[in-house]
Design a protein around this motif. Structure first.
Motif, PDB file in Angstrom:
ATOM      1  N   MET A  96       0.853  -1.194   0.000  1.00  0.00           N
ATOM      2  CA  MET A  96       0.000   0.000   0.000  1.00  0.00           C
ATOM      3  C   MET A  96       0.892   1.248   0.000  1.00  0.00           C
ATOM      4  SD  MET A  96      -3.179   0.326  -0.193  1.00  0.00           S
ATOM      5  CE  MET A  96      -3.431   1.925  -0.928  1.00  0.00           C
ATOM      6  N   ASP A  97       1.917   1.250   0.833  1.00  0.00           N
ATOM      7  CA  ASP A  97       2.810   2.419   0.892  1.00  0.00           C
ATOM      8  C   ASP A  97       3.593   2.572  -0.416  1.00  0.00           C
ATOM      9  OD1 ASP A  97       1.890   3.086   3.310  1.00  0.00           O
ATOM     10  OD2 ASP A  97       3.718   2.665   4.442  1.00  0.00           O
ATOM     11  N   MET A  98       3.991   1.441  -0.982  1.00  0.00           N
ATOM     12  CA  MET A  98       4.693   1.465  -2.267  1.00  0.00           C
ATOM     13  C   MET A  98       3.796   2.150  -3.312  1.00  0.00           C
ATOM     14  SD  MET A  98       7.542   0.308  -3.477  1.00  0.00           S
ATOM     15  CE  MET A  98       8.251   0.087  -5.103  1.00  0.00           C
ATOM     16  N   LEU A  99       2.502   1.796  -3.276  1.00  0.00           N
ATOM     17  CA  LEU A  99       1.551   2.362  -4.227  1.00  0.00           C
ATOM     18  C   LEU A  99       1.325   3.860  -3.961  1.00  0.00           C
ATOM     19  CD1 LEU A  99      -0.514   1.706  -6.513  1.00  0.00           C
ATOM     20  CD2 LEU A  99      -2.191   1.265  -4.724  1.00  0.00           C
ATOM     21  N   TYR A 100       1.119   4.199  -2.689  1.00  0.00           N
ATOM     22  CA  TYR A 100       0.879   5.613  -2.335  1.00  0.00           C
ATOM     23  C   TYR A 100       1.945   6.555  -2.890  1.00  0.00           C
ATOM     24  CZ  TYR A 100      -2.707   4.965   1.394  1.00  0.00           C
ATOM     25  OH  TYR A 100      -3.848   4.722   2.107  1.00  0.00           O
ATOM     26  N   THR A 101       3.203   6.089  -2.866  1.00  0.00           N
ATOM     27  CA  THR A 101       4.294   7.014  -3.192  1.00  0.00           C
ATOM     28  C   THR A 101       4.196   7.581  -4.611  1.00  0.00           C
ATOM     29  OG1 THR A 101       5.696   5.183  -3.873  1.00  0.00           O
ATOM     30  CG2 THR A 101       5.948   5.962  -1.604  1.00  0.00           C
ATOM     31  N   ILE A 102       3.505   6.877  -5.501  1.00  0.00           N
ATOM     32  CA  ILE A 102       3.465   7.385  -6.884  1.00  0.00           C
ATOM     33  C   ILE A 102       2.656   8.686  -6.981  1.00  0.00           C
ATOM     34  CG2 ILE A 102       3.735   5.078  -7.871  1.00  0.00           C
ATOM     35  CD1 ILE A 102       0.804   5.241  -8.755  1.00  0.00           C
ATOM     36  N   GLY A 103       1.703   8.881  -6.075  1.00  0.00           N
ATOM     37  CA  GLY A 103       0.861  10.083  -6.137  1.00  0.00           C
ATOM     38  C   GLY A 103       1.683  11.345  -5.960  1.00  0.00           C
ATOM     39  N   GLU A 104       2.479  11.377  -4.923  1.00  0.00           N
ATOM     40  CA  GLU A 104       3.294  12.556  -4.633  1.00  0.00           C
ATOM     41  C   GLU A 104       4.402  12.706  -5.681  1.00  0.00           C
ATOM     42  OE1 GLU A 104       1.478  11.131  -2.365  1.00  0.00           O
ATOM     43  OE2 GLU A 104       0.757  12.881  -1.277  1.00  0.00           O
ATOM     44  N   GLN A 105       4.881  11.565  -6.163  1.00  0.00           N
ATOM     45  CA  GLN A 105       5.960  11.635  -7.149  1.00  0.00           C
ATOM     46  C   GLN A 105       5.470  12.250  -8.468  1.00  0.00           C
ATOM     47  OE1 GLN A 105       8.708   8.482  -6.768  1.00  0.00           O
ATOM     48  NE2 GLN A 105       9.295   8.521  -8.903  1.00  0.00           N
ATOM     49  N   GLN A 106       4.250  11.912  -8.827  1.00  0.00           N
ATOM     50  CA  GLN A 106       3.639  12.528 -10.026  1.00  0.00           C
ATOM     51  C   GLN A 106       3.577  14.046  -9.862  1.00  0.00           C
ATOM     52  OE1 GLN A 106      -0.623  11.843 -10.381  1.00  0.00           O
ATOM     53  NE2 GLN A 106      -0.425  11.725 -12.593  1.00  0.00           N
ATOM     54  N   SER A 107       3.132  14.507  -8.704  1.00  0.00           N
ATOM     55  CA  SER A 107       2.981  15.950  -8.482  1.00  0.00           C
ATOM     56  C   SER A 107       4.308  16.694  -8.614  1.00  0.00           C
ATOM     57  CB  SER A 107       2.429  16.229  -7.077  1.00  0.00           C
ATOM     58  OG  SER A 107       1.155  15.691  -6.939  1.00  0.00           O
ATOM     59  N   VAL A 108       5.352  16.177  -7.943  1.00  0.00           N
ATOM     60  CA  VAL A 108       6.617  16.935  -7.982  1.00  0.00           C
ATOM     61  C   VAL A 108       7.242  16.931  -9.375  1.00  0.00           C
ATOM     62  CG1 VAL A 108       7.176  16.804  -5.515  1.00  0.00           C
ATOM     63  CG2 VAL A 108       7.971  14.971  -7.039  1.00  0.00           C
ATOM     64  N   ALA A 109       7.112  15.812 -10.086  1.00  0.00           N
ATOM     65  CA  ALA A 109       7.696  15.756 -11.431  1.00  0.00           C
ATOM     66  C   ALA A 109       6.976  16.732 -12.362  1.00  0.00           C
ATOM     67  CB  ALA A 109       7.626  14.329 -11.973  1.00  0.00           C
ATOM     68  N   LEU A 110       5.627  16.734 -12.320  1.00  0.00           N
ATOM     69  CA  LEU A 110       4.876  17.645 -13.183  1.00  0.00           C
ATOM     70  C   LEU A 110       5.165  19.102 -12.813  1.00  0.00           C
ATOM     71  CD1 LEU A 110       1.450  15.776 -13.436  1.00  0.00           C
ATOM     72  CD2 LEU A 110       3.198  15.993 -15.218  1.00  0.00           C
ATOM     73  N   MET A 111       5.313  19.369 -11.508  1.00  0.00           N
ATOM     74  CA  MET A 111       5.614  20.740 -11.080  1.00  0.00           C
ATOM     75  C   MET A 111       6.974  21.188 -11.597  1.00  0.00           C
ATOM     76  SD  MET A 111       4.381  23.329  -9.500  1.00  0.00           S
ATOM     77  CE  MET A 111       3.034  22.648  -8.543  1.00  0.00           C
ATOM     78  N   ALA A 112       7.948  20.281 -11.566  1.00  0.00           N
ATOM     79  CA  ALA A 112       9.277  20.628 -12.078  1.00  0.00           C
ATOM     80  C   ALA A 112       9.196  20.952 -13.571  1.00  0.00           C
ATOM     81  CB  ALA A 112      10.252  19.486 -11.822  1.00  0.00           C
ATOM     82  N   MET A 113       8.352  20.195 -14.282  1.00  0.00           N
ATOM     83  CA  MET A 113       8.175  20.460 -15.722  1.00  0.00           C
ATOM     84  C   MET A 113       7.506  21.816 -15.943  1.00  0.00           C
ATOM     85  SD  MET A 113       6.867  16.745 -16.981  1.00  0.00           S
ATOM     86  CE  MET A 113       7.680  15.264 -16.406  1.00  0.00           C
ATOM     87  N   ALA A 114       6.528  22.135 -15.094  1.00  0.00           N
ATOM     88  CA  ALA A 114       5.840  23.427 -15.218  1.00  0.00           C
ATOM     89  C   ALA A 114       6.830  24.565 -14.992  1.00  0.00           C
ATOM     90  CB  ALA A 114       4.686  23.511 -14.212  1.00  0.00           C
ATOM     91  N   MET A 115       7.662  24.440 -13.973  1.00  0.00           N
ATOM     92  CA  MET A 115       8.634  25.495 -13.670  1.00  0.00           C
ATOM     93  C   MET A 115       9.652  25.611 -14.792  1.00  0.00           C
ATOM     94  SD  MET A 115       9.074  25.053  -9.570  1.00  0.00           S
ATOM     95  CE  MET A 115       7.753  25.604  -8.460  1.00  0.00           C
ATOM     96  N   ASP A 116      10.077  24.468 -15.316  1.00  0.00           N
ATOM     97  CA  ASP A 116      11.016  24.478 -16.438  1.00  0.00           C
ATOM     98  C   ASP A 116      10.422  25.232 -17.624  1.00  0.00           C
ATOM     99  OD1 ASP A 116      13.464  23.211 -17.886  1.00  0.00           O
ATOM    100  OD2 ASP A 116      11.755  22.666 -19.150  1.00  0.00           O
ATOM    101  N   SER A 117       9.135  24.983 -17.871  1.00  0.00           N
ATOM    102  CA  SER A 117       8.505  25.646 -19.019  1.00  0.00           C
ATOM    103  C   SER A 117       8.388  27.155 -18.787  1.00  0.00           C
ATOM    104  CB  SER A 117       7.130  25.042 -19.303  1.00  0.00           C
ATOM    105  OG  SER A 117       6.185  25.558 -18.398  1.00  0.00           O
ATOM    106  N   LEU A 118       8.456  27.571 -17.510  1.00  0.00           N
ATOM    107  CA  LEU A 118       8.420  29.008 -17.204  1.00  0.00           C
ATOM    108  C   LEU A 118       9.837  29.584 -17.080  1.00  0.00           C
ATOM    109  CD1 LEU A 118       5.539  28.889 -14.543  1.00  0.00           C
ATOM    110  CD2 LEU A 118       5.373  29.769 -16.887  1.00  0.00           C
ATOM    111  N   GLY A 119      10.807  28.737 -17.419  1.00  0.00           N
ATOM    112  CA  GLY A 119      12.193  29.207 -17.463  1.00  0.00           C
ATOM    113  C   GLY A 119      12.897  29.251 -16.122  1.00  0.00           C
ATOM    114  N   VAL A 120      12.384  28.497 -15.147  1.00  0.00           N
ATOM    115  CA  VAL A 120      13.012  28.495 -13.824  1.00  0.00           C
ATOM    116  C   VAL A 120      13.542  27.094 -13.522  1.00  0.00           C
ATOM    117  CG1 VAL A 120      12.572  28.763 -11.345  1.00  0.00           C
ATOM    118  CG2 VAL A 120      11.569  30.366 -12.981  1.00  0.00           C
TER     119      VAL A 120
END
Ligand code: ADP
Ligand code: ASP
Ligand code: MG
Length: 400
Positions: free
Chosen positions: A65-89
C-alpha cells in the motif's frame, strides 16, 4: 530567506492549479529566496489509489500500500518541475528515497526519524527550486513508508525544522484555520492566530486542516506555521507558541467521524483489569481515545472506549483473543455509527461552565450524548454520527 511551502491536493489538482502554484513559488524565488516546496498527490488521487488497491485485494499488504501511495506525490513533484522548467526556472524534484527521509518501519503510520539535508542544500546552492514529495519516507531497510493520511503537512514542518527555514507556509483550499470546519459551519470565523496546543487538540480531534503530527513537530522545534489559501492572497492563520486571544472562551469546534465505540461488558471488578485490557491494545499499537468505566455492581463492571475506525477490527480481535485467559467478561458491544464533537480553548481553564454551555447547546438541538471526556482545554462528546452537522452548528452558534 529559506522558505518551505507546502501545497495540498486541491492546490495541484490540474494543469491550471499546477501553474498557479508554480507562479507563486517563482515569485518568492525571484525575490532571491531559497524555495523548498512540498507537494501532495493531485486532487483525490490518494483515494483513487486506495480504491484500486481494495479492488484487487480487500486487505492489501501494508508495505505494498505504501509502495503504491508514493506514486501520487511523485507525479505531483515531477509535473511541477516540468511546469517550472517551461516558465524558465530551474527546478528539481526529489522523492523521499533521493532525499533520504528516514522513518520508523511502521507502514501507513511511520514517524520521521532523520532527514538528510545535503542533497537539498546542494540543489539550493545551484539555484534550483527544490520540489519534495510529501507524505512518504524510507525505513532502515529502504522500504517506502507513509506518515498517515494528510501527512504531507508533517513532511513540510520536518523539512522546515531540519533546514532551519525562515518560514513554513501551508497552502490549502480554505483561507486558514477557522472556528469550525467552514464546509460544515458556513459562518465559521477565520482565526488570525492560534497556539500550538490548541491547534494540536483541534487537529487531533478531527480538524483535518493540519496533520496532528505536523503541529506536534512544529511545537517541538519551534517552527512557526502559516496556514493560508493557494487560491487567494488573503492572510492566513499563524500557528505559534503564545497568542493574544483575550475574551475568547474557546478557539474552535472540531468533529471526527473516524471513530467507533467498543464496550466490554461484565468485566471482573478487580485491580488490574483496566491495565490488562489497555495494555493488550497498546501492544498492538491501537490508540484508545475516550474511556468510560461504569460503577461496579455484583462484582462486575463495564469499560467502554473509542478507537479509530481503521483499528476497530483489530481492537475487537485483540480483546477476544484474551477472553477467558487474562480478561474475563460476558460480551463485547460495538457501535460504529458514532462521531466525536469537541470544543477546544485555553479560555476554558479560567471559566467554569463552558462544558455546561456545550451540553445545553446539544440539549436544545435534541442531540443525545453517549460519552464525555474532558481535559483542561477541551471537552469531547460522542454522539450519533447522523447528528454531527446539527451538533457542530448548534455548539458553534452557542459560542460564536
Ligand atoms: P490539503 O489537501 O490542502 O492538505 P485538507 O483537505 O487536508 O487539505 O485540509 C483542508 C480542509 O480541512 C478544508 O477544506 C476544511 O474542510 C477542513 N477543515 C476541518 N476543520 C477545519 C478548520 N477548523 N479550519 C479550516 N479547515 C478545516
Ligand atoms: N496525499 C496524502 C493523502 O491524501 C497526503 C496528504 O495529502 O497530505 O493523505
Ligand atoms: Mg491535508
Amino acid at each position: 530567506m529559506l522558505i518551505v511551502k507546502k501545497f495540498g491536493g486541491t492546490s495541484v489538482a490540474d494543469k491550471e492549479r499546477i501553474f498557479n502554484v508554480a507562479k507563486r513559488c517563482i515569485e518568492d524565488y525571484r525575490k532571491g529566496n531559497d524555495v523548498v516546496v512540498v507537494l501532495s498527490a493531485m486532487g483525490k488521487f490518494t483515494d483513487v489509489l486506495v480504491q484500486q488497491a481494495r479492488d484487487i485485494n480487500p486487505n492489501p499488504p501494508k508495505r505494498e500500500m505504501d509502495m503504491l501511495y508514493t506514486i501520487g506525490e511523485q507525479q505531483s513533484v515531477a509535473l511541477m518541475a516540468m511546469a517550472m522548467d517551461s516558465l524558465g526556472v530551474p527546478a528539481v524534484s526529489l522523492n523521499a528515497f533521493q532525499v533520504k527521509m528516514r522513518t520508523t518501519p511502521a507502514y501507513g503510520n511511520a514517524r520521521l526519524i532523520k532527514i538528510e539535508t545535503d542533497r537539498i542544500k546542494n540543489e539550493l546552492e545551484s539555484h534550483k527550486i527544490v520540489l519534495i514529495t510529501g507524505f512518504q519516507g524510507v525505513d532502515g531497510m529502504d522500504n517506502y513508508t507513509t506518515l498517515g493520511r494528510g501527512g504531507s503537512d508533517t513532511t513540510a514542518v520536518a523539512l522546515a525544522a531540519a533546514l532551519h527555514a525562515d518560514a513554513c507556509e501551508i497552502y490549502t483550499d480554505v483561507e486558514g484555520v477557522y472556528t469550525a470546519d467552514p464546509r460544515i459551519v458556513p459562518d465559521a470565523k477565520k482565526l488570525p492566530e492560534i497556539t500550538y496546543d490548541e491547534m494540536l487538540d483541534l487537529s487531533s480531534l478531527g480538524a483535518g486542516v493540519l496533520h496532528n503530527r505536523s503541529v506536534e513537530m512544529a511545537k517541538r522545534y519551534g517552527v512557526q506555521l502559516v496556514v493560508r489559501s493557494s487560491l487567494s492572497l488573503a492572510e492566513g492563520t499563524i500557528v505559534k507558541e503564545a497568542v493574544n486571544m483575550e475574551g475568547m472562551l474557546i478557539s474552535g469546534v472540531a468533529n471526527d467521524k473516524n471513530t467507533a465505540r467498543i464496550a466490554v461488558i461484565g468485566l471482573e471488578d478487580q485491580p488490574g483489569v483496566a491495565f490488562k485490557l489497555f495494555n493488550h491494545l497498546a501492544n498492538h499499537n491501537i490508540n484508545v481515545d475516550i474511556i468510560l468505566q461504569s460503577v461496579g455492581r455484583d462484582g462486575t463492571k463495564d469499560i467502554s472506549f473509542t478507537v479509530a475506525k481503521d483499528d476497530l477490527k483489530e481492537a475487537v480481535a485483540t480483546v477476544e483473543r484474551h477472553r477467558n485467559t487474562s480478561l474475563k467478561y460476558s460480551k463485547i458491544d460495538v457501535e460504529e455509527n458514532v462521531a466525536k464533537v469537541s470544543i477546544v480553548g485555553a479560555g476554558m481553564m479560567s471559566n467554569p461552565g463552558v462544558a455546561a454551555k456545550m451540553f445545553e447547546a446539544l440539549y436544545d438541538a435534541g442531540v443525545n450524548i453517549k460519552m464525555i471526556s474532558t481535559s483542561e482545554i477541551r471537552v469531547t462528546v460522542l454522539i450519533d454520527v447522523q447528528q454531527t452537522e446539527k451538533a457542530v452548528n448548534a455548539v458553534h452558534n452557542k459560542f460564536f
